[in-house]
Each structure stands twice: as C-alpha cells, then as structure tokens.
Design an enzyme around this catalytic site. Structure first.
Site, PDB file in Angstrom:
ATOM      1  N   GLU A 182      -6.021  -4.380   4.205  1.00 35.86           N
ATOM      2  CA  GLU A 182      -4.978  -3.601   4.860  1.00 35.86           C
ATOM      3  C   GLU A 182      -5.440  -3.064   6.220  1.00 35.86           C
ATOM      4  O   GLU A 182      -6.525  -2.472   6.320  1.00 35.86           O
ATOM      5  CB  GLU A 182      -4.545  -2.445   3.944  1.00 35.86           C
ATOM      6  CG  GLU A 182      -3.480  -1.537   4.546  1.00 35.86           C
ATOM      7  CD  GLU A 182      -2.218  -2.290   4.935  1.00 35.86           C
ATOM      8  OE1 GLU A 182      -1.769  -3.157   4.169  1.00 35.86           O
ATOM      9  OE2 GLU A 182      -1.694  -2.028   6.035  1.00 35.86           O
ATOM     10  N   THR A 195       2.826  -5.624   6.665  1.00 39.36           N
ATOM     11  CA  THR A 195       2.192  -6.252   5.502  1.00 39.36           C
ATOM     12  C   THR A 195       3.018  -7.412   4.963  1.00 39.36           C
ATOM     13  O   THR A 195       2.498  -8.488   4.679  1.00 39.36           O
ATOM     14  CB  THR A 195       2.005  -5.221   4.364  1.00 39.36           C
ATOM     15  OG1 THR A 195       0.963  -4.325   4.714  1.00 39.36           O
ATOM     16  CG2 THR A 195       1.625  -5.900   3.057  1.00 39.36           C
ATOM     17  N   HIS A 247      -5.014   2.362   5.062  1.00 41.78           N
ATOM     18  CA  HIS A 247      -3.659   2.346   5.643  1.00 41.78           C
ATOM     19  C   HIS A 247      -3.453   3.645   6.399  1.00 41.78           C
ATOM     20  O   HIS A 247      -4.005   4.672   6.035  1.00 41.78           O
ATOM     21  CB  HIS A 247      -2.622   2.232   4.501  1.00 41.78           C
ATOM     22  CG  HIS A 247      -1.212   1.998   4.971  1.00 41.78           C
ATOM     23  ND1 HIS A 247      -0.405   3.010   5.436  1.00 41.78           N
ATOM     24  CD2 HIS A 247      -0.480   0.860   5.027  1.00 41.78           C
ATOM     25  CE1 HIS A 247       0.767   2.501   5.774  1.00 41.78           C
ATOM     26  NE2 HIS A 247       0.752   1.203   5.543  1.00 41.78           N
ATOM     27  N   ASP A 268      -4.412  -7.889   7.752  1.00 40.91           N
ATOM     28  CA  ASP A 268      -2.983  -8.206   7.913  1.00 40.91           C
ATOM     29  C   ASP A 268      -2.457  -7.882   9.311  1.00 40.91           C
ATOM     30  O   ASP A 268      -1.599  -8.576   9.836  1.00 40.91           O
ATOM     31  CB  ASP A 268      -2.118  -7.555   6.825  1.00 40.91           C
ATOM     32  CG  ASP A 268      -2.119  -6.035   6.832  1.00 40.91           C
ATOM     33  OD1 ASP A 268      -3.037  -5.422   7.403  1.00 40.91           O
ATOM     34  OD2 ASP A 268      -1.188  -5.451   6.225  1.00 40.91           O
ATOM     35  N   HIS A 269      -2.972  -6.803   9.927  1.00 39.07           N
ATOM     36  CA  HIS A 269      -2.512  -6.402  11.263  1.00 39.07           C
ATOM     37  C   HIS A 269      -3.409  -5.271  11.745  1.00 39.07           C
ATOM     38  O   HIS A 269      -4.289  -4.819  11.015  1.00 39.07           O
ATOM     39  CB  HIS A 269      -1.038  -5.973  11.250  1.00 39.07           C
ATOM     40  CG  HIS A 269      -0.717  -4.971  10.166  1.00 39.07           C
ATOM     41  ND1 HIS A 269      -1.123  -3.664  10.225  1.00 39.07           N
ATOM     42  CD2 HIS A 269      -0.074  -5.119   8.987  1.00 39.07           C
ATOM     43  CE1 HIS A 269      -0.717  -3.033   9.139  1.00 39.07           C
ATOM     44  NE2 HIS A 269      -0.088  -3.891   8.361  1.00 39.07           N
TER      45      HIS A 269
HETATM   46  C1  GP9 Z   1       2.810  -1.122   1.001  1.00 39.66           C
HETATM   47  C2  GP9 Z   1       1.646  -1.709   1.718  1.00 39.66           C
HETATM   48  C3  GP9 Z   1       1.625  -1.338   3.186  1.00 39.66           C
HETATM   49  O1  GP9 Z   1       2.898  -1.426  -0.357  1.00 39.66           O
HETATM   50  O2  GP9 Z   1       1.516  -3.067   1.465  1.00 39.66           O
HETATM   51  O3  GP9 Z   1       2.550  -1.969   3.975  1.00 39.66           O
HETATM   52  P1  GP9 Z   1       2.604  -1.784   5.585  1.00 39.66           P
HETATM   53  O4  GP9 Z   1       3.011  -0.358   5.852  1.00 39.66           O
HETATM   54  O5  GP9 Z   1       1.257  -2.074   6.146  1.00 39.66           O
HETATM   55  O6  GP9 Z   1       3.611  -2.773   6.059  1.00 39.66           O
HETATM   56 MN    MN Z   2      -0.164  -3.605   6.211  1.00 45.27          MN
END
Ligand code: GP9
Ligand code: MN
Length: 435
Positions: free
Chosen positions: A38, A82, A199, A259-260
């Site tokens: 993440e 995500t 996150h 992911d980003h």
């Molecule tokens: C939520 C998690 C985060 O379940 O996968 O998503 P994001 O905010 O990074 O799009």
């Molecule tokens: Mn994400």
C-alpha cells in the site's frame, strides 16, 4: 458502432510482445502470492533515515539475485487508487479516466481476469486477503466477477482495539492470521495480500515501533510514512519466515508491487531533503520521478537482477501469464510483457502524461524533460523530437481509448477467448463472518 470488439482485438494483435523463452513458463503451476504494498514508492527502497534502513527486508529482496527487480516501474492509477492498481493487475486494462471502475462497472461488466484464466488453464484456486470491510470498492461483488474463490476480508480476523489502525487490521496481523487459511488452500493457488497499514495518514501505534527513529520534517505525514513503511517491511519479513518454515516458499512465486504514491506532489518538497535533493529546485519533473513504485518477482532459483526497462502496472498481467507459460495474446490486455524483448517502454500515466526511457512528457506535451539531466527541452528547436513526442502522444491516447471503450461498452461480453468460459459470479459466495 458501439458494440464492436474488433478494434480492441486488432490492437492486441498488433501490439503483442512475444515472450522471452528464458522466462516463458518458468513459474508454471507454482503458487502465486501477490503482495500489494500500500502507498509504497520506489524512493523508499535502499533509503536510510537517521542512518537506519527504512525497509531492510525489502532491500534484501530487491537486491537478491533470485529477484527480478525493476527500477523504472511506474504506477498508473487514477482516481480509483488501490482499486485501479487491482484493475490493471487482474484484467490488463486501465482504471477509468474518471471515477472508479470497481465502484461503477466492474460488478456488472464481463471480466476476463487473472483468477479465472489461471483456474481454467491450470486449475488454480484463488483468494484475496485484506483487512478492510468487504464492501469497500465493491470488492465483494467485483471479486466474484473476477472468479476469486475466497475473499478473506476484515470479518475473518479479530480487528478489535489495538489490532487495527486507520482503515483496518494491522499488516503483521493480516499476514499472521491469514496463514491458517492459506495453508488449507488447494495448490496451486493464486493469492493476493492487500496491505493497509502504510496508508494515509500514516499513523502507527507506539507499540508497533521497534525503535525506528524517523525523520523530523515539518510534515508529520512524511515522518509517519517512514514509520509505517518500516512496519510494513517487518510484516513482510515475518511472512517470508512463515513461508519458509511452512515449505510454501519452495513452490511459490512472490510478486510485490507498490500501488501508487504515498506522499502527494504538494508534499514532495518536505520529502526532498531526505532523498538528498534540494527542495528549492523541486519541480514537476521531480514529481513525475516520484511516481515510480517497486515491482519485484521473487522465486527460489530465479535468474534475477535489477532491470532498467521502463514499464508500469498495466504490463504486469501479460508478464505474469508468460511466466506461467500462458500466451496472453488472445486476451484483451493493453500492456506488454516486461521481460519480452519487444516490450513497449512508453509508459502512460492515467492523466495522459507519459514517460519513455529518455523523456518525461507532461501537461499535454507542453513540458518535455530529458530524463538524464532533468532539463526542459525546447521542442521548437528540436522538430525531430517534437514529431516523436506527437507520435507517442497518439499511441498513448490510442491505448487508453481501446481500454476505456472495452470497459465503457462492456465489450468483453462479445468476445470469449478460445478455451475460456465466461465467469458466472452467482457461482461464488463469500461467507463474511459476523464479529
Ligand atoms: C482500502 C484500501 C485503500 O480497502 O485498499 O485504498 P486506497 O485509499 O489506497 O485507494
Ligand atoms: Mn492504495
């Protein structure tokens, strides 16, 4: 006409990059473990803060000769964050230009996704492990549509009190508590672990800090980012220890990707000094460089190394299928195998900006930078380059148009690849336990 799949089929045929025989099929019928890191940026790799490695375990993996690591790999997500990364990895198509594919079309469209392809080709079982509630991003229905057998969401875990932070279960607990499900799965399996602790807003409980002394920039989120990344790294170390003691390691391929970005462009100036850059000169070119995320393929006995090819998330599925010995050319996927000699190194961002091995092209072709020097190039004085940039821009637009049309008009319902059986989501049910 709006229901025509032919342009997409033609596009895929014309852009297919045939596999490198050295890698084709080397992971056939191995277990596949995808680890979604993440908000994890490439800039964290090999980085030290106050003399300590932020991610010692990942650094070891990154530098291992049994890992194929990519240092010019970019995220390509849009608003779906995500879930856009998931869309690309599972289906080989981009997230939508605006809005979120998972929230809007993905539950009802026909999808030809990785779990279904692997199940139908080699009998893979499949599962997702994630510490947030199943309804988030409509995963509960999208995963059925992708053909996932199991979805172990938050309700499978004890996420009470100290077990959670931010959006859900802490990563160390996700990995530790998933093992009892993982080891019961029929092999070979295709599984995905979506981590969560690293996150926004990058909060970490004191009890989860092993003594890492983080940066003291004026931005507490930047400071927190190193702490949560360090925690995520430790959770991976523990998970790999488990994989080794359980024996799963020996017949699994592990794929890790960020992911980003975690730190947004407006905060990068606070990050700059930690990375060894002068924050006063920080500009859009630097922001674009920060969109690199890790991509690593790790497997026992793999002939690895750090690869410098340019690529992005859209290229992962064709790469994975070729590692499995599955020819990806009959599927509507717009990326190309990163390990192919014919791989396209033109990397579009979801906003239309793009990067090539030599140039970074931003703001609708207005700003063109030389990657080597970071200097802005005057296109009027370089008509040859101007032509090239215009050509690349057309290619980027075409790629998005093909992908967007397939999703907007649900075109896969008109095209079933030879040997593929359309997924019936009604055949899947996930029992979400009540806590
Ligand atoms: C939520 C998690 C985060 O379940 O996968 O998503 P994001 O905010 O990074 O799009
Ligand atoms: Mn994400």
């Amino acid at each position: 006409i709006g229901t025509d799949i032919d342009p997409a089929l033609k596009y895929v045929q014309n852009h297919y990059a045939k596999p490198d025989p050295e890698y084709y099929g080397i992971a056939k019928k191995k277990n596949i473990i995808i680890i979604h890191l993440e908000s994890f940026q490439q800039a964290l790799i090999n980085l030290r803060v106050n003399g300590q490695e932020v991610t010692p375990f990942l650094n070891g993996l990154y530098n291992s000769n049994e890992t194929l690591s990519f240092d010019n790999f970019y995220h390509q997500v849009g608003q779906g964050k995500t879930s856009d990364a998931e869309t690309m990895l599972e289906t080989g198509l981009f997230g939508t230009a605006s809005g979120t594919f998972f929230n809007n079309q993905a539950s009802s469209n026909t999808l030809e996704g990785a779990p279904a392809i692997l199940q139908q080709t080699y009998g893979y079982s499949s599962a997702v492990f994630h510490g947030n509630v199943s309804s988030f991003y409509h995963r509960d229905s999208v995963y059925k549509n992708l053909g996932y057998n199991y979805f172990f969401d938050k309700s499978y875990f004890n996420s009470n009190g100290e077990n959670s932070i931010g959006m859900g279960l802490k990563d160390k607990l996700l990995f530790a508590e998933s093992s009892k499900y993982l080891e019961q799965m029929q092999q070979p399996f295709y599984t995905k672990f979506i981590t969560l602790t690293n996150h926004w807003d990058f909060g970490l409980d004191d009890i989860d800090n092993d003594g890492f002394k983080t940066a003291e920039t004026p931005d507490k989120h930047v400071n927190g980012y190193f702490l949560t990344a360090h925690y995520l790294d430790a959770s991976l170390k523990e998970f790999f220890e488990y994989l080794k003691t359980s024996g799963l390691y020996d017949n699994s391929m592990v794929i890790l990707y960020g992911d980003h970005y975690g730190i947004s462009n407006d905060r990068n100036r606070n990050l700059a000094p930690i990375l060894g850059y002068n924050q006063d000169n920080w500009n859009d070119f630097d922001n674009a460089q920060m969109q690199r995320v890790p991509f690593m393929i790790h497997m026992k006995g793999l002939n690895g190394g750090i690869r410098h090819e340019y690529g992005g998330e859209i290229d992962v599925l064709p790469t994975l299928l070729h590692l499995e010995g599955i020819n990806s050319s009959k599927y509507i996927q717009v990326g190309t195998d990163l390990l192919s000699k014919e791989h396209s190194q033109l990397v579009p961002f979801r906003n239309g900006d793009f990067v090539t091995p030599k140039y970074t092209v931003l703001k609708n072709q207005q700003d063109v930078y030389a990657n080597k020097t970071g200097e802005l190039i005057d296109l009027k004085a370089n008509p040859n380059l101007a032509d090239k940039v215009a050509k690349w821009d057309k290619q980027v637009k075409e790629k998005f148009k093909i992908s967007d049309n397939v999703q907007k008009m649900n075109l896969l319902r008109f095209y079933t690849p030879l040997g593929f059986t359309p997924v019936d989501p009604a055949k899947y049910s996930y029992q979400h336990q009540i806590e």
